[in-house]
Design a protein around this motif. Structure first.
Motif, mmCIF file in Angstrom:
data_model
loop_
_atom_site.group_PDB
_atom_site.id
_atom_site.type_symbol
_atom_site.label_atom_id
_atom_site.label_comp_id
_atom_site.label_asym_id
_atom_site.label_seq_id
_atom_site.Cartn_x
_atom_site.Cartn_y
_atom_site.Cartn_z
ATOM 1 N N THR A 54 7.330 5.730 6.101
ATOM 2 C CA THR A 54 7.872 5.555 4.750
ATOM 3 C C THR A 54 8.014 6.886 4.039
ATOM 4 O O THR A 54 9.036 7.165 3.392
ATOM 5 C CB THR A 54 6.958 4.623 3.933
ATOM 6 O OG1 THR A 54 6.789 3.392 4.630
ATOM 7 C CG2 THR A 54 7.572 4.332 2.571
ATOM 8 N N THR B 241 -0.468 3.877 -2.650
ATOM 9 C CA THR B 241 -1.143 5.044 -2.087
ATOM 10 C C THR B 241 -0.418 6.338 -2.445
ATOM 11 O O THR B 241 -1.049 7.365 -2.724
ATOM 12 C CB THR B 241 -1.246 4.922 -0.553
ATOM 13 O OG1 THR B 241 -1.834 3.666 -0.216
ATOM 14 C CG2 THR B 241 -2.095 6.039 0.023
ATOM 15 N N ASN C 239 2.725 4.281 6.607
ATOM 16 C CA ASN C 239 2.753 5.233 5.499
ATOM 17 C C ASN C 239 3.527 6.496 5.870
ATOM 18 O O ASN C 239 4.286 7.038 5.055
ATOM 19 C CB ASN C 239 1.339 5.611 5.072
ATOM 20 C CG ASN C 239 0.670 4.538 4.233
ATOM 21 O OD1 ASN C 239 1.249 3.496 3.960
ATOM 22 N ND2 ASN C 239 -0.565 4.778 3.827
ATOM 23 N N THR D 99 9.251 7.202 -2.577
ATOM 24 C CA THR D 99 8.327 6.170 -2.095
ATOM 25 C C THR D 99 7.650 5.437 -3.235
ATOM 26 O O THR D 99 7.528 4.208 -3.218
ATOM 27 C CB THR D 99 7.263 6.789 -1.174
ATOM 28 O OG1 THR D 99 7.902 7.445 -0.086
ATOM 29 C CG2 THR D 99 6.325 5.722 -0.634
ATOM 30 N N MET E 161 -0.420 10.690 1.972
ATOM 31 C CA MET E 161 -0.692 9.250 1.980
ATOM 32 C C MET E 161 -0.980 8.725 3.382
ATOM 33 O O MET E 161 -1.700 7.739 3.546
ATOM 34 C CB MET E 161 0.493 8.491 1.375
ATOM 35 C CG MET E 161 1.799 8.690 2.106
ATOM 36 S SD MET E 161 3.218 7.898 1.308
ATOM 37 C CE MET E 161 2.873 6.179 1.657
ATOM 38 N N TRP E 162 -0.442 9.394 4.399
ATOM 39 C CA TRP E 162 -0.668 8.945 5.772
ATOM 40 C C TRP E 162 -2.106 9.189 6.234
ATOM 41 O O TRP E 162 -2.565 8.590 7.207
ATOM 42 C CB TRP E 162 0.311 9.631 6.722
ATOM 43 C CG TRP E 162 0.156 11.114 6.773
ATOM 44 C CD1 TRP E 162 0.628 12.030 5.870
ATOM 45 C CD2 TRP E 162 -0.530 11.875 7.775
ATOM 46 N NE1 TRP E 162 0.278 13.315 6.243
ATOM 47 C CE2 TRP E 162 -0.426 13.252 7.415
ATOM 48 C CE3 TRP E 162 -1.215 11.538 8.936
ATOM 49 C CZ2 TRP E 162 -0.989 14.268 8.175
ATOM 50 C CZ3 TRP E 162 -1.773 12.551 9.699
ATOM 51 C CH2 TRP E 162 -1.662 13.893 9.321
ATOM 52 N N THR F 224 0.787 -1.242 0.000
ATOM 53 C CA THR F 224 0.000 0.000 0.000
ATOM 54 C C THR F 224 0.816 1.288 0.000
ATOM 55 O O THR F 224 0.373 2.268 -0.609
ATOM 56 C CB THR F 224 -0.987 0.031 1.194
ATOM 57 O OG1 THR F 224 -0.253 -0.130 2.422
ATOM 58 C CG2 THR F 224 -2.035 -1.033 1.066
ATOM 59 N N PRO F 225 2.004 1.369 0.646
ATOM 60 C CA PRO F 225 2.715 2.651 0.620
ATOM 61 C C PRO F 225 3.007 3.155 -0.797
ATOM 62 O O PRO F 225 2.779 4.329 -1.101
ATOM 63 C CB PRO F 225 4.006 2.354 1.399
ATOM 64 C CG PRO F 225 3.630 1.262 2.336
ATOM 65 C CD PRO F 225 2.665 0.413 1.561
#
Length: 361
Positions: free
Chosen positions: A234, A32, A231, A242, A40-41, A28-29
């Motif tokens: 990262t 997203t 997230n 990322t 994204m977080w 997902t990171p």
């Protein structure tokens, strides 16, 4: 009832957490980030399918405490239509588990065991999971209870040592392009949050069912927090890079360097991934076996565990020709299919059941 074992509400929450988080941490990171960028977080916060699915599961459990959602579909749809619908769901759950097995195998082969055939990695995991599933739901619950503290400890150990190196400037501007990018990033996350539907198949076997709602809610909240933290970590470490990594969270483990003595801790992430993937595959494997045995009106599910394991192995090889196609499918068709099968159709079914019950009353 086919399953004689029982689990606690606490074990149910831990099973759901371990059934959703592992694969979501893996991919997902990067997915997203392509939509949400520095926001994204925030995306896990907008993944509302988890709340919708949990509400549906608990409502159905209140109406039919001894049946799962597939059995309810057969009840509402009558004999032949109900059988057809439940058969489609059986194949879809098998397909989803095939995707999970393939994700696990692709990660292991691409990052650690480069020369090992992917079918060997998949086959060994399916075999081990088959042994656990054949032992019953209690065994799966105990594995989740045993592995969860290890999983969380290693997850935190991946993040805490790099806190001093995080670049907080990567976080800004927050909502620089409005709220839309973070919501678009949440679309892919609906895939994992919709998997809360798995609770419907496990709730009839919970001993202290009065605590189920509390533990499921805690599990959902813990999933949101874990994804937001992963997230965020990262993003703060890698920034714009990322989106270029297939497994961004793995880079965090490689970055750890404590006094030039403890470094290159990819093995920690490997342990996290293997333990998490094992529990997740076991859970979906168990649900597949349970639904198949109920669909065929069997009195015991154990005889079909290994045959379904072989079918699962075949599905894991058929789902995609390579990892790139697999990630594209997860970001698009698979997400749409899971939202439809695990959120939209159950929502419509709940509406139908509620209307029928009101008319009868």
């Amino acid at each position: 009832m086919i399953e004689k074992g029982r689990i606690s509400a606490s074990q149910l929450g831990k099973i759901l957490y371990m059934a959703i988080i592992p694969t979501s941490l893996l991919t997902t990171p990067s997915i997203t980030f392509k939509y949400a960028k520095q926001d994204m977080w925030l995306s896990p916060i907008w993944a509302i399918s988890g709340f919708i699915t949990l509400f549906i599961v608990l409502r159905f459990y209140r109406m039919y405490p001894s049946e799962n959602i597939i059995q309810i579909m057969e009840r509402i749809g009558r004999r032949i239509p109900g059988k057809i619908i439940s058969g489609i769901y059986l194949l879809f759950i098998l397909y989803v588990n095939g995707v999970i097995v393939r994700e696990y195998s692709e990660f292991v082969v691409s990052t650690f065991l480069h020369t090992t055939p992917i079918v060997v990695i998949s086959g060994l995991m399916v075999l081990v999971c088959a042994m656990a599933v054949r032992g019953g739901l209690e065994i799966v619950g105990r594995f989740a209870e045993l592995f969860l503290p290890i999983f969380i400890t290693l997850f935190l150990f991946n993040i805490i040592p790099i806190i001093a190196d995080l670049q907080w400037s990567n976080l800004f501007p927050i909502l620089g392009e409005g709220i839309r990018p973070s919501i678009e990033g949440a679309f892919v996350l609906q895939t994992w949050f919709s998997e809360m539907i798995i609770a419907s198949f496990l709730l009839p076997f919970v001993a202290d069912h009065h605590n189920a709602k509390k533990n499921l809610s805690r599990s959902l909240l813990a999933i949101m927090v874990t994804l937001s933290v992963s997230n965020l970590a990262t993003l703060l470490l890698l920034g714009e890079l990322t989106g270029y990594f297939s497994y961004p969270f793995l880079i965090l483990a490689r970055y750890i360097n404590i006094s030039n003595f403890i470094n290159h801790l990819e093995s920690l992430y490997m342990i996290i991934w293997v333990l998490g993937a094992f529990v997740k595959i076991c859970v979906f494997y168990y649900v597949t076996v349970l639904v198949a045995s109920q669909w065929m009106k069997l009195s015991n599910y154990q005889p079909i565990v290994y045959p379904l394991g072989l079918l699962l192995l075949l599905f894991s090889q058929w789902v995609a020709p390579n990892y790139q196609v697999l990630t594209e499918a997860i970001a698009g068709p698979v997400t749409l299919a899971m939202i439809t099968m695990f959120v939209i159709i159950p929502t419509l079914l709940l509406c139908i059941v509620s209307i029928v019950n009101r008319l009868h009353n």
